[in-house]
Design a protein around this motif. Structure first.
Motif, PDB file in Angstrom:
ATOM      1  N   UNK A 151      17.181 -18.342 121.197  1.00 49.54           N
ATOM      2  CA  UNK A 151      17.605 -17.551 122.351  1.00 49.54           C
ATOM      3  C   UNK A 151      19.085 -17.748 122.588  1.00 49.54           C
ATOM      4  N   UNK A 152      19.782 -16.635 122.850  1.00 49.36           N
ATOM      5  CA  UNK A 152      21.201 -16.681 123.166  1.00 49.36           C
ATOM      6  C   UNK A 152      21.426 -15.914 124.467  1.00 49.36           C
ATOM      7  N   UNK A 153      21.228 -16.567 125.610  1.00 47.76           N
ATOM      8  CA  UNK A 153      21.418 -15.905 126.896  1.00 47.76           C
ATOM      9  C   UNK A 153      22.901 -15.842 127.264  1.00 47.76           C
ATOM     10  N   UNK A 154      23.363 -14.678 127.665  1.00 48.12           N
ATOM     11  CA  UNK A 154      24.769 -14.478 128.004  1.00 48.12           C
ATOM     12  C   UNK A 154      24.919 -14.167 129.488  1.00 48.12           C
ATOM     13  N   UNK A 155      26.054 -14.561 130.028  1.00 46.19           N
ATOM     14  CA  UNK A 155      26.324 -14.347 131.439  1.00 46.19           C
ATOM     15  C   UNK A 155      26.635 -12.879 131.727  1.00 46.19           C
ATOM     16  N   UNK A 169      21.936  -0.511 122.675  1.00 44.15           N
ATOM     17  CA  UNK A 169      23.308  -0.287 123.145  1.00 44.15           C
ATOM     18  C   UNK A 169      23.424  -0.475 124.653  1.00 44.15           C
ATOM     19  N   UNK A 170      22.373  -1.017 125.271  1.00 43.63           N
ATOM     20  CA  UNK A 170      22.441  -1.281 126.705  1.00 43.63           C
ATOM     21  C   UNK A 170      23.285  -2.509 127.034  1.00 43.63           C
ATOM     22  N   UNK A 171      23.931  -3.087 126.014  1.00 44.11           N
ATOM     23  CA  UNK A 171      24.946  -4.112 126.242  1.00 44.11           C
ATOM     24  C   UNK A 171      26.284  -3.491 126.662  1.00 44.11           C
ATOM     25  N   UNK A 172      26.397  -2.162 126.569  1.00 43.91           N
ATOM     26  CA  UNK A 172      27.660  -1.493 126.880  1.00 43.91           C
ATOM     27  C   UNK A 172      28.021  -1.669 128.354  1.00 43.91           C
ATOM     28  N   UNK A 173      29.308  -1.731 128.621  1.00 45.99           N
ATOM     29  CA  UNK A 173      29.796  -2.016 129.979  1.00 45.99           C
ATOM     30  C   UNK A 173      29.419  -0.940 130.989  1.00 45.99           C
ATOM     31  N   UNK A 202      19.380 -12.128 121.658  1.00 44.12           N
ATOM     32  CA  UNK A 202      20.639 -12.271 122.380  1.00 44.12           C
ATOM     33  C   UNK A 202      20.608 -11.268 123.522  1.00 44.12           C
ATOM     34  N   UNK A 203      20.771 -11.738 124.758  1.00 40.51           N
ATOM     35  CA  UNK A 203      20.472 -10.894 125.910  1.00 40.51           C
ATOM     36  C   UNK A 203      21.255 -11.377 127.124  1.00 40.51           C
ATOM     37  N   UNK A 204      21.231 -10.561 128.168  1.00 41.25           N
ATOM     38  CA  UNK A 204      21.820 -10.953 129.444  1.00 41.25           C
ATOM     39  C   UNK A 204      20.845 -11.883 130.171  1.00 41.25           C
ATOM     40  N   UNK A 205      21.327 -13.058 130.540  1.00 42.83           N
ATOM     41  CA  UNK A 205      20.445 -14.058 131.136  1.00 42.83           C
ATOM     42  C   UNK A 205      19.864 -13.595 132.468  1.00 42.83           C
TER      43      UNK A 205
END
Length: 308
Positions: free
Chosen positions: A194-198, A232-236, A178-181
């Motif tokens: 794969x779970x690509x996120x905007x 934790x690099x998904x953090x804003x 699960x990642x940033x596309x």
């Protein structure tokens, strides 16, 4: 007490001034756990041997890295200057992830205070990753009695391209990313899931997408072990992330992964994964949520660590 794996060398190898790699965060995280008297037992790893490395990586690539004969262009792709200290640190970290697997198989859960080198491919490294510890750990786990299938759950904001390519023809290692596309790497080979996120996906949307996907993967593939990359690099506020998950969202994610694994009686070996800030200390409370979640999930009658 929760088993954690750590070595001081994780924050002790030479990199140029101003380098993006958050070298000190591993030491700072270990100090945070110690200073707060969290109930953990610390295990010190040894260096992984080249035999296990060559089970998943090209022997000529392994030898070139270990001897310093690797071309400069390949080291530039990795992002570090070659040094003996870098190799010692890398091999120790790899040994740490395989030790985390062993401890998780014994105790149900274990955490490595580094790891998540998912951009390393068969014959080249990339994105601060020399060798792929997630695939090495899965391959290591499969040598244990009763472990026939491993699920790698990769929640780092960057796609696990090396992991996907290394396991493309394997049915005993299942990959979920699960990642940033719209983020590194530009080329993203297919994971099993794969779970690509905007860009700017927030906490609620992230969890609403990821948690059903995780539950489906566990039910469909019925793994005997989970290896969890808890980036934790998904953090804003992450400087290399581009998603918009808040601190509480990270805590909920980590808790949900552990609870799902516990519900299915699946041992889980977790690594802390990525996180990038110029001020490395700002990453520590985010990474600490992984340890807090494990303690509160697996030892609730003995320990309870409240959120700060």
């Amino acid at each position: 007490m929760l088993p954690v794996v750590y070595h001081p060398i994780y924050s002790d190898f030479p990199i140029p001034d101003g380098h993006r790699y958050p070298l000190s965060k591993y030491r700072l995280l270990k100090d945070y756990i110690t200073d707060n008297l969290w109930p953990v037992t610390t295990h010190v790893p040894s260096m992984l041997n080249s035999v296990e490395l060559k089970e998943i990586h090209a022997p000529e690539y392994v030898d070139a890295l270990l001897t310093g004969a690797i071309p400069l262009v390949k080291m530039r792709r990795i992002g570090f200057p070659w040094s003996d200290a870098l190799l010692t640190r890398s091999l120790t970290s790899l040994g740490g992830t395989t030790l985390t697997v062993d401890l998780a198989l014994e105790q149900g859960v274990a955490i490595h205070l580094t790891g998540g080198y998912h951009h390393a491919h068969y014959d080249f490294g990339s994105g601060f990753c020399l060798f792929n510890d997630l695939v090495l750990a899965a391959n290591h786990a499969l040598k244990s009695e009763g472990i026939d299938k491993v699920l790698i759950v990769d929640c780092d904001v960057h796609h696990g391209d090396g992991t996907a390519s290394l396991t493309a023809n394997r049915s005993d290692i299942i990959t979920l990313s699960v990642h940033c596309e719209k983020n590194f790497p530009s080329r993203k080979p297919d994971s099993d899931i794969d779970l690509p996120l905007q860009i700017d996906t927030g906490s609620d949307d992230y969890l609403d997408a990821f948690l059903p996907c995780l539950r489906l993967a566990l039910a469909q593939h019925q793994p005997d072990m989970v290896i969890y990359d808890a980036g934790v690099d998904i953090h804003r506020d992450d400087e290399l992330g581009y998603l918009a998950v808040c601190h509480e969202g990270i805590a909920k994610r980590d808790t949900a992964v552990f609870e799902a694994c516990l519900d299915h009686q699946i041992p889980v070996a977790a690594v802390i994964g990525g996180g990038y800030r110029s001020d490395h200390a700002q990453l520590v409370p985010l990474h600490a949520e992984l340890i807090r979640a494990a303690i509160n999930t697996y030892y609730p009658t003995t320990w309870k660590i409240d959120n700060e």
